[in-house]
Design a protein around this motif. Sequence first.
Motif, PDB file in Angstrom:
ATOM      1  N   ASN A 116       0.788  -1.230   0.000  1.00  0.00           N
ATOM      2  CA  ASN A 116       0.000   0.000   0.000  1.00  0.00           C
ATOM      3  C   ASN A 116       0.823   1.285   0.000  1.00  0.00           C
ATOM      4  O   ASN A 116       0.266   2.356  -0.191  1.00  0.00           O
ATOM      5  N   TRP A 117       2.105   1.199   0.236  1.00  0.00           N
ATOM      6  CA  TRP A 117       2.946   2.385   0.205  1.00  0.00           C
ATOM      7  C   TRP A 117       4.395   1.975  -0.005  1.00  0.00           C
ATOM      8  O   TRP A 117       4.748   0.801   0.087  1.00  0.00           O
ATOM      9  N   THR A 118       5.228   2.958  -0.284  1.00  0.00           N
ATOM     10  CA  THR A 118       6.657   2.719  -0.466  1.00  0.00           C
ATOM     11  C   THR A 118       7.421   3.709   0.393  1.00  0.00           C
ATOM     12  O   THR A 118       7.104   4.901   0.411  1.00  0.00           O
ATOM     13  N   VAL A 119       8.406   3.222   1.106  1.00  0.00           N
ATOM     14  CA  VAL A 119       9.239   4.075   1.950  1.00  0.00           C
ATOM     15  C   VAL A 119      10.544   4.361   1.205  1.00  0.00           C
ATOM     16  O   VAL A 119      11.226   3.445   0.751  1.00  0.00           O
ATOM     17  N   VAL A 120      10.866   5.647   1.075  1.00  0.00           N
ATOM     18  CA  VAL A 120      12.098   6.064   0.412  1.00  0.00           C
ATOM     19  C   VAL A 120      12.978   6.765   1.432  1.00  0.00           C
ATOM     20  O   VAL A 120      12.535   7.689   2.122  1.00  0.00           O
ATOM     21  N   ARG A 121      14.225   6.300   1.543  1.00  0.00           N
ATOM     22  CA  ARG A 121      15.198   6.936   2.436  1.00  0.00           C
ATOM     23  C   ARG A 121      16.169   7.760   1.596  1.00  0.00           C
ATOM     24  O   ARG A 121      16.679   7.281   0.582  1.00  0.00           O
ATOM     25  N   ILE A 122      16.426   8.980   2.042  1.00  0.00           N
ATOM     26  CA  ILE A 122      17.275   9.913   1.304  1.00  0.00           C
ATOM     27  C   ILE A 122      18.345  10.471   2.223  1.00  0.00           C
ATOM     28  O   ILE A 122      18.041  10.959   3.320  1.00  0.00           O
ATOM     29  N   ALA A 123      19.597  10.385   1.787  1.00  0.00           N
ATOM     30  CA  ALA A 123      20.698  11.005   2.529  1.00  0.00           C
ATOM     31  C   ALA A 123      20.608  12.512   2.368  1.00  0.00           C
ATOM     32  O   ALA A 123      20.435  13.022   1.255  1.00  0.00           O
ATOM     33  N   VAL A 124      20.747  13.225   3.484  1.00  0.00           N
ATOM     34  CA  VAL A 124      20.567  14.678   3.512  1.00  0.00           C
ATOM     35  C   VAL A 124      21.903  15.349   3.831  1.00  0.00           C
ATOM     36  O   VAL A 124      22.602  14.931   4.756  1.00  0.00           O
ATOM     37  N   PRO A 125      22.278  16.392   3.079  1.00  0.00           N
ATOM     38  CA  PRO A 125      23.503  17.129   3.427  1.00  0.00           C
ATOM     39  C   PRO A 125      23.459  17.612   4.863  1.00  0.00           C
ATOM     40  O   PRO A 125      22.411  18.049   5.361  1.00  0.00           O
ATOM     41  N   GLY A 126      24.585  17.542   5.547  1.00  0.00           N
ATOM     42  CA  GLY A 126      24.633  17.879   6.962  1.00  0.00           C
ATOM     43  C   GLY A 126      24.152  19.275   7.295  1.00  0.00           C
ATOM     44  O   GLY A 126      23.555  19.497   8.348  1.00  0.00           O
ATOM     45  N   ASP A 127      24.373  20.232   6.396  1.00  0.00           N
ATOM     46  CA  ASP A 127      23.972  21.611   6.694  1.00  0.00           C
ATOM     47  C   ASP A 127      22.469  21.821   6.557  1.00  0.00           C
ATOM     48  O   ASP A 127      21.961  22.881   6.922  1.00  0.00           O
ATOM     49  N   LEU A 128      21.748  20.828   6.047  1.00  0.00           N
ATOM     50  CA  LEU A 128      20.293  20.945   5.917  1.00  0.00           C
ATOM     51  C   LEU A 128      19.542  20.127   6.954  1.00  0.00           C
ATOM     52  O   LEU A 128      18.355  20.368   7.199  1.00  0.00           O
ATOM     53  N   SER A 129      20.207  19.158   7.547  1.00  0.00           N
ATOM     54  CA  SER A 129      19.500  18.209   8.417  1.00  0.00           C
ATOM     55  C   SER A 129      18.857  18.893   9.614  1.00  0.00           C
ATOM     56  O   SER A 129      17.846  18.419  10.139  1.00  0.00           O
ATOM     57  N   ARG A 130      19.414  20.013  10.070  1.00  0.00           N
ATOM     58  CA  ARG A 130      18.840  20.687  11.240  1.00  0.00           C
ATOM     59  C   ARG A 130      17.461  21.275  10.956  1.00  0.00           C
ATOM     60  O   ARG A 130      16.720  21.599  11.893  1.00  0.00           O
ATOM     61  N   TYR A 131      17.120  21.433   9.692  1.00  0.00           N
ATOM     62  CA  TYR A 131      15.798  21.964   9.335  1.00  0.00           C
ATOM     63  C   TYR A 131      14.758  20.861   9.143  1.00  0.00           C
ATOM     64  O   TYR A 131      13.600  21.157   8.848  1.00  0.00           O
ATOM     65  N   VAL A 132      15.164  19.612   9.239  1.00  0.00           N
ATOM     66  CA  VAL A 132      14.271  18.487   8.946  1.00  0.00           C
ATOM     67  C   VAL A 132      13.799  17.858  10.253  1.00  0.00           C
ATOM     68  O   VAL A 132      14.625  17.469  11.094  1.00  0.00           O
ATOM     69  N   VAL A 133      12.489  17.762  10.431  1.00  0.00           N
ATOM     70  CA  VAL A 133      11.911  17.168  11.642  1.00  0.00           C
ATOM     71  C   VAL A 133      10.838  16.156  11.247  1.00  0.00           C
ATOM     72  O   VAL A 133      10.225  16.275  10.185  1.00  0.00           O
ATOM     73  N   GLU A 134      10.635  15.175  12.101  1.00  0.00           N
ATOM     74  CA  GLU A 134       9.570  14.212  11.854  1.00  0.00           C
ATOM     75  C   GLU A 134       8.216  14.923  11.804  1.00  0.00           C
ATOM     76  O   GLU A 134       7.941  15.817  12.595  1.00  0.00           O
ATOM     77  N   LYS A 135       7.417  14.515  10.850  1.00  0.00           N
ATOM     78  CA  LYS A 135       6.085  15.079  10.597  1.00  0.00           C
ATOM     79  C   LYS A 135       6.149  16.493  10.037  1.00  0.00           C
ATOM     80  O   LYS A 135       5.110  17.141   9.858  1.00  0.00           O
ATOM     81  N   GLY A 136       7.354  16.983   9.746  1.00  0.00           N
ATOM     82  CA  GLY A 136       7.486  18.279   9.109  1.00  0.00           C
ATOM     83  C   GLY A 136       7.418  18.143   7.596  1.00  0.00           C
ATOM     84  O   GLY A 136       7.359  17.041   7.040  1.00  0.00           O
ATOM     85  N   SER A 137       7.438  19.273   6.903  1.00  0.00           N
ATOM     86  CA  SER A 137       7.336  19.284   5.442  1.00  0.00           C
ATOM     87  C   SER A 137       8.716  19.347   4.800  1.00  0.00           C
ATOM     88  O   SER A 137       9.626  19.989   5.320  1.00  0.00           O
ATOM     89  N   ILE A 138       8.840  18.686   3.663  1.00  0.00           N
ATOM     90  CA  ILE A 138      10.061  18.709   2.865  1.00  0.00           C
ATOM     91  C   ILE A 138       9.649  18.673   1.400  1.00  0.00           C
ATOM     92  O   ILE A 138       8.628  18.071   1.046  1.00  0.00           O
ATOM     93  N   THR A 139      10.391  19.345   0.560  1.00  0.00           N
ATOM     94  CA  THR A 139      10.133  19.294  -0.878  1.00  0.00           C
ATOM     95  C   THR A 139      11.233  18.464  -1.528  1.00  0.00           C
ATOM     96  O   THR A 139      12.417  18.784  -1.409  1.00  0.00           O
ATOM     97  N   ILE A 140      10.847  17.386  -2.200  1.00  0.00           N
ATOM     98  CA  ILE A 140      11.790  16.500  -2.873  1.00  0.00           C
ATOM     99  C   ILE A 140      11.457  16.490  -4.357  1.00  0.00           C
ATOM    100  O   ILE A 140      10.372  16.064  -4.753  1.00  0.00           O
TER     101      ILE A 140
END
Length: 207
Positions: A116-140
Motif C-alpha cells: 500500500n505504500w513505499t518508503v524512500v530513504r534519502i541522505a541529507v547534506p549535513g547543513d540541511l538536516s537541522r531543518y528536517v523534523v519528523e512530521k514536518g514538510s520537505i520538498t523532494i
Amino acid sequence: MFTGIVEERGEIIGREDLAEAARFRIRGPLVTSDASFGDSIAVNGVCLTVVELDDGAFTVDVMAETLRRSSLDNLGPGATVNLERAMAAGGRFGGHIVQGHVDGVGTVVSVWPSENWTVVRIAVPGDLSRYVVEKGSITIDGISLTVSSIGRDDDRGDWLEVSLIPTTLSETTLGITATDARVNLEVDVIAKYVERLHGAGRAEGQQ
C-alpha cells in the motif's frame, strides 16, 4: 510561489549547453496550456522562467549557479521531470509553501516497496538536516511530502524517510527514481526564518 503539488510529469526533449548556462526544452502540455512568456514553472522543484513556448513545450534558461546547486545538470533529453505552475492568487493550497529555491541535493539510499505504500530513504547534506523534523514538510524534486522518520548512520550520515502512496508514485518521478539517484531538496522556509530570527534575537541580547 508553489505548493509542491505536481501537476504533470514532463519530458526533457532538448538541451543546449551554453557558456555558464544551459537551455532546456521541456514537453508539458498541461502546464503550457495557459502559460505565457515570463511565467514561472517549477521543474523538479526549481523555479524557472519560460522564455519560449511552442506546441505543448516550453524553453527555460538555467544559469550555472542553479546547475551547480541542483540535480538539473545531470538531466538531458528523455529525462522525466515533475512540473508545477506557480500558484494563482486565490488558488487552493494543497501542499506547503514552496519557493522553488533548491537548498541542496540529496541521494536516494533505499526504496522499500510494500502493498500500500513505499518508503524512500534519502541522505541529507549535513547543513540541511537541522531543518528536517519528523512530521514536518520537505520538498523532494518539487513534491511536497511529510517526513516520516529521520536518523543518522555511519555510512551515509543524516537521512530522512518519506512514505509514498500509490498516487504519488504514479504521478511523480519518485515512482521511477532508483537508488543512488540525486534529488533536489528544499527545506521548510519557515524553519530558516525562525533560525535567523532566533540568532538575531540572541545577538541583540548580547549587545
